[in-house]
Write an enzyme that holds these catalytic residues in place. Sequence first.
Site, PDB file in Angstrom:
ATOM      1  N   HIS A  66      -5.600   3.362  -4.290  1.00  0.00           N
ATOM      2  CA  HIS A  66      -5.693   3.420  -2.821  1.00  0.00           C
ATOM      3  C   HIS A  66      -6.180   4.807  -2.391  1.00  0.00           C
ATOM      4  CE1 HIS A  66      -5.120   1.823   1.118  1.00  0.00           C
ATOM      5  NE2 HIS A  66      -4.018   2.483   1.413  1.00  0.00           N
ATOM      6  N   HIS A 112      -6.079   9.215   1.111  1.00  0.00           N
ATOM      7  CA  HIS A 112      -6.100   8.222   2.183  1.00  0.00           C
ATOM      8  C   HIS A 112      -7.063   8.561   3.334  1.00  0.00           C
ATOM      9  CE1 HIS A 112      -4.488   5.058   4.822  1.00  0.00           C
ATOM     10  NE2 HIS A 112      -3.813   4.611   3.785  1.00  0.00           N
ATOM     11  N   ASP A 157       0.818  -1.210   0.000  1.00  0.00           N
ATOM     12  CA  ASP A 157       0.000   0.000   0.000  1.00  0.00           C
ATOM     13  C   ASP A 157       0.854   1.263   0.000  1.00  0.00           C
ATOM     14  OD1 ASP A 157      -2.171  -1.660   0.212  1.00  0.00           O
ATOM     15  OD2 ASP A 157      -3.017  -0.689   1.980  1.00  0.00           O
ATOM     16  N   ASP A 158       0.208   2.361  -0.367  1.00  0.00           N
ATOM     17  CA  ASP A 158       0.693   3.736  -0.143  1.00  0.00           C
ATOM     18  C   ASP A 158       1.787   4.197  -1.088  1.00  0.00           C
ATOM     19  OD1 ASP A 158      -1.123   3.804   1.878  1.00  0.00           O
ATOM     20  OD2 ASP A 158       0.319   3.636   3.510  1.00  0.00           O
ATOM     21  N   HIS A 167       3.390  -2.537   3.202  1.00  0.00           N
ATOM     22  CA  HIS A 167       3.460  -1.171   2.701  1.00  0.00           C
ATOM     23  C   HIS A 167       4.815  -0.844   2.082  1.00  0.00           C
ATOM     24  CE1 HIS A 167       0.240  -1.071   5.697  1.00  0.00           C
ATOM     25  NE2 HIS A 167      -0.221   0.015   5.100  1.00  0.00           N
TER      26      HIS A 167
END
Length: 468
Positions: free
Chosen positions: A228, A232, A166-167, A338
């Site tokens: 994503h 956020h 993620d991210d 991540h």
Amino acid sequence: MHTFQQTGAILFAIAAVASAQSGSASSSPAPSSSTSGILAQKSPEWLPKFNVSGVSTSYPTGAPDTGETLDKTTLDIKSYPNAWEPASTNHPEIEAVMKAIDWTKVPKATPAKADKDGNVVFGNYDEDKDPYCWWSDTNCVKPKVDYLPEDVYYCPKAGDWGLNYDDGPYNPSDEDAELNKYAEPVLYNFLANNNNQKATLFYIGSNVVTYPAAAKRALNNGHVLCSHTWSHPAMTTQTNKQVVAELYWTLRAIKEATGVTTKCWRPPFGDVDDRVRAIAWQMGMTTMIWNKDSNDWNMPGDGGGDLPWDTVDGYFEGWVEGRKNGSDNTVGTICLEHELNNATVKMTEKWLPTLQQTFDVKSIHDCMGITQPYWEQNWVYPENASGNSTTGNANSTASSSSSAAASSSSSSASSGSSDASGSAEAAGASSGTTASESSSTTSGAASNFSVSSAALGVVMVVATAFMY
């Protein structure tokens, strides 16, 4: 982070077949299934057309690029909201998406409240009835409406490890030379140098706009790109128009940078309900969650927390041991990891080689049998793209020891669990880092679970019978 109390990705395996096959950019609907009743999807025709250079136009078959530097040129930032700020809604492109959505197929759930830090406030939601399948409160993954598919949250085959991060893409720092050592393409090069490993990458739109070359590198090296969101947020706290904006600007950024229109997204903190799912589905994307959580986001690092490194080590040690001793024999893993900061990259550098010796490590899409993850029809991913067949997984099959049907409360304890705190922590918008990746539940469930063989049998039969 907490696990799910509901089992199976059966509906997804059945329902997403036609939509995954329909990689065309045409405006004609592509039904997910002729018999399932799942709401039809079609290619997002409201996205602009872009002339993209420097990227593959189909799955790359050559050697991966492991160059140590990337161009730092941004996309046209004036065409986007400010990076890591809430996605702007007052824009003609957003209005076009709003008009394209069938709002009669979007449940009328009231947006959740958020505190001053953006954390979800659970209030008086009826978690026993769970009318909107709110993951943050009940870990629900099977929508209460019959026109949406079940979330993807585990690999059907025991022994598969659906690698994902993620991210990203992890941008270089302007101030910290130490952090720059771990910015992209460090992780992507590490994956390339370790069995040309493929992963599913859930991208923050803001990070794509400011570092499009990293997204190009990832696509060119055969990874799968997903959304994503733009900034956020906890998505159930957003209005319908804000949900559209968070998803739209990220879809746009990924397409402008790479030329592909993704069919997958992951809600920050796992915070999703049927209202948000329905909007994302009509914007062309399937919801993907997880069934294990490394909690790597909470280790000390840029934008991280204070969870000891040894604690996260312990989670991986337990998962590897469980696979080796045969106790992990029901379903495969989608573990939340991540590319958030230096600490998370270091953790994957330490554990990926061991995982590759123990599991069949592949992208989420590979473990699900999804070969067309984009709406562009020319992109077809091969099965087992990483070629990572291991001794540790040589005898892995879906468990046939249980005859019970899939239960909605099949959670079991795991070392990767986290305490229920009653709120979902929001992104640190000012710094562009994530305060937390976990959305709390009232159940306090842990981060591993099992699914019955009956459900697995259906999934595997469907996966075998259809090509995505």
